[in-house]
Scaffold this motif. Sequence first.
Motif: not given
Length: 261
Positions: A82-83, A86, A79, A89-90
């Motif tokens: 993944q964060l 993310e 997790q 990506r952001l």
Amino acid sequence: MAGMARIQWRVAAVVPLAAAALMASSPAMALFGDDEARQAIVDLRKQVEANRTAADAAALQSRENEAGIKRSLLDLANQIEQLRGEIARLRGQNEQLARELSELQRAQKDVQAGVDERLRQFEPVKVELDGRSFEVQPAEKAEYEAAMATLRRSEFPAATTAFTAFLRRYPSSGYTPVALYWLGNSQYASRAYKEAVETHQRMVREFPDHPRASEAMLAIANSQVELKDTKGAKRTLDDLVKQYPKSEAAAAAKERLTRLR
């Protein structure tokens, strides 16, 4: 793993203690029958087996708990990864949006500058000429100045054409009186004396209070002299002295009247 070790230690400790207890009670057991002794040993063995079973169950539970913790930690790590992905990506999207916003702002500034420039091409411009102020369009000002530049180069026929076109295109311009004056001079320099007389007469007739009106009358007299119209030249000079007695042109007119008489 530590809990499992403690359980195994306890089981290992029980067996010697039980054996010791059995040996210590052996004289006493002699007081009982063999059946009773065997039953005591069976009970003891059951107790040891129960303890071992409990220890195995506890160890199994400990391993399961440890495996569950490992799975939870692995899930948490996944997790977190993944964060992180993310967030990256952001962050990339934010950087792209910032670049696009900067480009849009720059494009907006360029468009605004272009609009302002085009608007300036249509905004009136204040002009001060021969002691008078008036407003003209930028294109109007540019065309007048172009005609004047042609005159200064002594290109008199071209200047005549330029001033004629200007007056036709801007009949109500603030430049009209001076444009008529210089048109008449261009015609005079081109030896178009009759046209010069007509142009200067129009200037005096329509703008009698203009600072160059007296000079236009003097120019009319010059053209009339060139046309051999001495009588008309005298009359024009007399009118000039009467209408503009304090002007420099009036002083010149008096001198010329003396020569003509």
